[in-house]
Design a protein around this motif. Structure first.
Motif, short mmCIF file in Angstrom:
data_model
loop_
_atom_site.label_atom_id
_atom_site.label_comp_id
_atom_site.label_asym_id
_atom_site.label_seq_id
_atom_site.Cartn_x
_atom_site.Cartn_y
_atom_site.Cartn_z
N GLN A 3 6.92 66.82 41.89
CA GLN A 3 6.63 68.21 42.22
C GLN A 3 7.92 68.93 42.59
N PRO A 4 7.95 70.26 42.45
CA PRO A 4 9.13 71.01 42.86
C PRO A 4 9.51 70.69 44.31
N ASN A 5 10.81 70.57 44.55
CA ASN A 5 11.41 70.27 45.86
C ASN A 5 11.34 68.78 46.23
N ASP A 6 10.70 67.94 45.39
CA ASP A 6 10.80 66.50 45.62
C ASP A 6 12.26 66.08 45.50
N ARG A 7 12.66 65.15 46.35
CA ARG A 7 14.04 64.67 46.34
C ARG A 7 14.08 63.24 45.78
N ILE A 8 14.91 63.05 44.76
CA ILE A 8 15.12 61.73 44.17
C ILE A 8 16.60 61.40 44.36
N ASP A 9 16.86 60.48 45.26
CA ASP A 9 18.25 60.18 45.64
C ASP A 9 18.92 61.49 46.06
N ASP A 10 19.99 61.89 45.36
CA ASP A 10 20.72 63.10 45.74
C ASP A 10 20.30 64.32 44.94
N TYR A 11 19.19 64.23 44.20
CA TYR A 11 18.79 65.31 43.31
C TYR A 11 17.47 65.92 43.78
N VAL A 12 17.34 67.24 43.61
CA VAL A 12 16.13 67.95 44.02
C VAL A 12 15.43 68.48 42.77
N VAL A 13 14.14 68.19 42.65
CA VAL A 13 13.37 68.62 41.48
C VAL A 13 13.15 70.13 41.53
N ASP A 14 13.45 70.80 40.42
CA ASP A 14 13.20 72.23 40.30
C ASP A 14 11.88 72.49 39.59
N SER A 15 11.70 71.88 38.41
CA SER A 15 10.49 72.12 37.63
C SER A 15 10.35 71.06 36.56
N MET A 16 9.14 70.94 36.01
CA MET A 16 8.91 70.03 34.90
C MET A 16 9.37 70.68 33.60
N MET A 17 10.02 69.89 32.74
CA MET A 17 10.43 70.38 31.43
C MET A 17 9.48 69.94 30.33
N ASP A 18 9.05 68.67 30.40
CA ASP A 18 8.27 68.11 29.30
C ASP A 18 7.64 66.81 29.77
N ILE A 19 6.45 66.52 29.27
CA ILE A 19 5.82 65.23 29.54
C ILE A 19 5.07 64.81 28.29
#
Length: 327
Positions: A3-19
């Motif tokens: 989801q937006p704002n989820d943090r994965i290591d040092d990276y912050v999710v902005d939006s989904m591009m493709d699934i």
């Protein structure tokens, strides 16, 4: 799903591009504020992320290979951090009515990227138009860029070694461009399997269709094993005998009979007169010009939708069989 704002290591999710069945892709913000892509792989296996990190894939720099900037982990599932693609896939590019080899040296770029990997002991094993990007280079010339170099072979090896692994979504790949030995036992395939995939791609670029178009998964495997397909010279005489012969040697069922390496392939291409870039007929005469774009992108032009689903299902069944030790 992230989801937006989820943090994965040092990276912050902005939006989904493709699934889709092969991946989940997200736009993420890096620590330095730059925007990159997170590609979540479709497999989970203990230690798989560490294996990818140990393969020295991060930072590999070649104009025809998409660079991996970092590798992150989401509960035993690896994620690749790379630049956001700024073009199309080769499959999408081939669907355009103005797609011609005369406009570019796309195939030579793909072969150069594979040669770069082979010099470093890296396999692809999932090489196909969907894993090759095409973007506009200097002077508007299209440039091919391979994605996923080295990843599939690590996954197959990890699944073979670690019976705790699992396959999510729709499996690892689809086998239409895979060599016969890579379909049967991908964890045992070597660099010659990528040479076969290069042959399939070159065949499509020269003729506008896959060499085993319209066949079911099992019939396709049998045709590959028996080398049953129409020669390039029959489908497109304008390609010339040298290119037709190169494709024939790339599509040999026996790995030992193929052109042995991408470097050797590039040397063969350099011997062609006129150059490869002038080999394809004008766009308006090319089979792709009369194919509906949506039909081609869905895969129905190459393999009927029901057969394509069967191929994906069979590939997934094989991957699961590898995990449980049946294959």
């Amino acid at each position: 799903m992230l989801q937006p704002n989820d943090r994965i290591d040092d990276y912050v999710v902005d939006s989904m591009m493709d699934i889709n069945a092969a991946h989940e892709r997200y736009r993420v913000t890096a620590p330095d504020g730059s925007t990159l892509m997170l590609d979540v792989l479709p497999v989970s296996s203990v230690g798989l992320t560490d294996r990818i990190r140990a393969a020295n894939l991060i930072g590999l720099n070649h104009p025809n290979v998409r660079m991996i900037h970092d590798v992150v982990e989401l509960e035993d599932t690896p994620g690749l951090i790379s630049d956001i693609p700024n073009g199309k896939t080769l499959r999408e590019w081939m669907a355009e009515p103005n797609a011609t080899l005369r406009d570019s040296l796309l195939f030579r770029g793909i072969a150069s990227g594979i040669a770069f990997g082979q010099e470093r002991g890296l396999l692809h094993l999932e090489l196909r138009p969907g894993t090759v990007g095409v973007h506009e280079g200097p002077n508007g010339v299209p440039v091919a860029q391979i994605e996923g170099l080295g990843i599939a072979s690590i996954i197959f090896a990890a699944m073979t070694d670690n019976l705790g692994g699992s396959v999510s979504k729709g499996g690892l790949s689809e086998p239409r461009h895979a060599a016969p030995e890579a379909i049967r036992k991908p964890h045992l395939a070597d660099s010659r399997a990528d040479m076969y995939s290069l042959g399939c791609i070159l065949y499509e670029l020269l003729t506008g269709k896959h060499p085993f178009a319209g066949l079911s998964y099992y019939d396709c495997y049998g045709a590959k094993r028996d080398e049953t397909y129409a020669a390039v010279s029959e489908v497109n005489p304008a390609a010339g005998p040298m290119l037709s012969e190169i494709v024939t040697h790339l599509l040999r069922a026996e790995p030992d009979a193929r052109i042995p390496s991408a470097k050797a392939l590039l040397e063969r291409l350099d011997q062609i007169q006129p150059p490869l870039a002038a080999a394809r007929p004008p766009t308006h005469d090319h089979p792709l010009a009369d194919v509906d774009k949506a039909q081609l992108l869905s895969g129905s032009y190459i393999v009927p939708p029901d057969a394509d689903n069967a191929a994906r299902n069979a590939w997934t069944m094989y991957a699961v069989a590898v995990v449980v030790g049946l294959a």
